[in-house]
Scaffold this active site. Structure first.
Site, PDB file in Angstrom:
ATOM      1  N   CYS A 242      91.028  23.300   2.027  1.00  0.00           N
ATOM      2  CA  CYS A 242      90.031  24.196   2.620  1.00  0.00           C
ATOM      3  C   CYS A 242      89.464  25.269   1.725  1.00  0.00           C
ATOM      4  CB  CYS A 242      90.827  24.812   3.884  1.00  0.00           C
ATOM      5  SG  CYS A 242      89.971  26.196   4.656  1.00  0.00           S
TER       6      CYS A 242
ATOM      7  N   GLU B  48      84.023  17.123  30.397  1.00  0.00           N
ATOM      8  CA  GLU B  48      83.245  17.819  29.247  1.00  0.00           C
ATOM      9  C   GLU B  48      82.453  18.885  29.947  1.00  0.00           C
ATOM     10  OE1 GLU B  48      83.583  17.993  26.252  1.00  0.00           O
ATOM     11  OE2 GLU B  48      85.258  16.137  26.174  1.00  0.00           O
TER      12      GLU B  48
ATOM     13  N   TYR C  37      76.212  17.898  22.035  1.00  0.00           N
ATOM     14  CA  TYR C  37      77.708  17.904  21.923  1.00  0.00           C
ATOM     15  C   TYR C  37      78.313  17.236  23.359  1.00  0.00           C
ATOM     16  CZ  TYR C  37      82.196  18.830  23.225  1.00  0.00           C
ATOM     17  OH  TYR C  37      83.746  18.419  23.648  1.00  0.00           O
TER      18      TYR C  37
ATOM     19  N   CYS D  48      97.074  29.521   8.937  1.00  0.00           N
ATOM     20  CA  CYS D  48      96.421  28.687   7.644  1.00  0.00           C
ATOM     21  C   CYS D  48      97.815  27.863   7.044  1.00  0.00           C
ATOM     22  CB  CYS D  48      95.815  29.365   6.578  1.00  0.00           C
ATOM     23  SG  CYS D  48      94.251  29.958   7.017  1.00  0.00           S
TER      24      CYS D  48
ATOM     25  N   CYS E 274      98.342  24.754   8.617  1.00  0.00           N
ATOM     26  CA  CYS E 274      97.425  23.856   8.767  1.00  0.00           C
ATOM     27  C   CYS E 274      97.277  22.685   7.875  1.00  0.00           C
ATOM     28  CB  CYS E 274      95.932  24.702   8.730  1.00  0.00           C
ATOM     29  SG  CYS E 274      94.634  23.832   8.554  1.00  0.00           S
TER      30      CYS E 274
ATOM     31  N   CYS F 262      93.365  27.102  13.594  1.00  0.00           N
ATOM     32  CA  CYS F 262      92.407  27.639  12.843  1.00  0.00           C
ATOM     33  C   CYS F 262      91.668  28.547  14.146  1.00  0.00           C
ATOM     34  CB  CYS F 262      91.248  26.656  12.590  1.00  0.00           C
ATOM     35  SG  CYS F 262      90.198  27.466  11.192  1.00  0.00           S
TER      36      CYS F 262
ATOM     37  N   ASP G  17      81.976  20.882  18.625  1.00  0.00           N
ATOM     38  CA  ASP G  17      81.946  22.043  19.624  1.00  0.00           C
ATOM     39  C   ASP G  17      82.209  23.275  19.215  1.00  0.00           C
ATOM     40  OD1 ASP G  17      84.616  21.835  19.153  1.00  0.00           O
ATOM     41  OD2 ASP G  17      85.424  22.001  21.372  1.00  0.00           O
TER      42      ASP G  17
HETATM   43  S1  SF4 Z   1      93.365  26.456   6.182  1.00  0.00           S
HETATM   44 FE1  SF4 Z   1      91.071  26.611   6.768  1.00  0.00          FE
HETATM   45  S2  SF4 Z   1      90.807  25.179   8.253  1.00  0.00           S
HETATM   46 FE2  SF4 Z   1      93.117  25.696   8.097  1.00  0.00          FE
HETATM   47  S3  SF4 Z   1      93.526  27.117   9.512  1.00  0.00           S
HETATM   48 FE3  SF4 Z   1      93.107  28.162   7.486  1.00  0.00          FE
HETATM   49  S4  SF4 Z   1      91.020  28.642   7.649  1.00  0.00           S
HETATM   50 FE4  SF4 Z   1      91.291  27.101   9.066  1.00  0.00          FE
END
Ligand code: SF4
Length: 314
Positions: free
Chosen positions: A201, A38, A118, A192, A195, A185, A136
């Site tokens: 989101c 870390e 952190y 996205c 994701c 992200c 982080d």
């Molecule tokens: S959906 Fe939201 S959390 Fe996922 S990559 Fe896109 S902006 Fe980031």
């Protein structure tokens, strides 16, 4: 009723298939090894830590006790080139304060030199599997976008991260968020469509809104260093300046144009440096003499490493 169940489950599934499971600090329950990773990973890329520093440092100092017993000069040498040398000094001080084992709570860990919220939470989550959030830079970006938080205060980020933690799998949840931030992200052009959090989101329609940063302001400096070599040894000084404290550095000199050996550019934090090296035959201040051939074994910065190619054949 857990509002985040669907997102948490999808995140877990994504982590199983796409997470970086092979990182050595994720496959150990040795708290010192986790702590070391870390500290090294602050400000330094994973690949560089993995290839050039983490295994080498652990080979030299496999335990807190071995680190505590080493002179600071040797610890700085092992850190040489990694930058942000206060990290190495604090690591050493912590080992001296706790040579047997690190404390097990965030509060106690945060009393140690160089350990902030952190790092303390990362040790407690990744090492002790405590049910706590970790935030982080990568996780902060995901949390900001997922909850649509524009310029949130630290405390707001941490409380949303806490709300989102999967209490049944908190360690994997935090590691998954960390990987999601660095692989999907992304600061620019997040992926996205790939994701696992896409469905819920709140920031996906304009993710760039959450990562606007101030334009970096650089400070441009010109530095003048003396190269004084006698009988295969070079004169260096122990720095007292904050940035390179206790590191061995070339002495500063007044420039004399005809003695110029060479110049090079160097970047360090916000500084953009032009470094000029001059041949000198005396230095007014106190110096230590280091064998030029053994320079790499001394606590020198990457700036001095770069300078070496100009004087090693003089
Ligand atoms: S959906 Fe939201 S959390 Fe996922 S990559 Fe896109 S902006 Fe980031």
């Amino acid at each position: 009723m857990n509002n985040f169940k669907l997102s948490q489950n999808k995140l877990q599934e994504w982590y199983v298939n796409h997470g970086r499971h092979d990182l050595p600090w994720r496959n150990t329950d040795n708290m010192y090894h986790i702590y070391l990773s870390e500290i090294m990973l602050q400000q330094t890329q994973v690949s560089r830590v993995l290839e050039e520093y983490y295994p080498q440092f652990l080979e030299k100092y496999p335990t807190l006790m071995s680190l505590a017993s080493a002179p600071q000069e040797d610890v700085l040498s092992a850190w040489s080139g990694l930058g942000y040398y206060s990290r190495a000094r604090n690591l050493h001080k912590t080992a001296i304060a706790c040579p047997e084992s690190l404390p097990k709570t965030q509060e106690e860990l945060m009393k140690l030199p160089g350990i902030g919220r952190y790092t303390a939470s990362a040790i407690c989550s990744f090492g002790h599997e405590q049910n706590i959030p970790v935030v982080d830079t990568n996780i902060a970006r995901v949390i900001k976008r997922f909850f649509s938080l524009l310029e949130p205060k630290e405390v707001t980020l941490w409380s949303h991260a806490k709300e989102f933690v999967n209490n049944n799998e908190s360690r994997h949840h935090n590691l998954a968020l960390m990987d999601l931030g660095s692989l999907v992200c992304l600061p620019k052009n997040p992926l996205c469509q790939e994701c696992p959090l896409e469905k819920k989101c709140l920031g996906k329609s304009s993710p760039e809104l959450y990562t606007q940063t101030k334009k970096k302001e650089y400070e441009f400096l010109e530095l003048f260093y003396g190269v004084y070599i006698k009988n295969g040894k070079i004169a260096l000084q122990v720095s007292t300046k904050k940035m390179y404290k206790d590191m061995y550095v070339l002495p500063s000199v007044e420039p004399i144009e005809e003695d110029l050996i060479g110049s090079f550019k160097h970047a360090y934090t916000k500084y953009r440096l032009k470094v000029n090296l001059y041949r000198v035959e005396e230095v007014n201040e106190e110096v230590i003499w280091i064998d030029v051939e053994k320079l790499a074994l001394s606590p020198i910065s990457s700036l001095t490493k770069k300078a070496e190619k100009f004087f090693k054949d003089l």
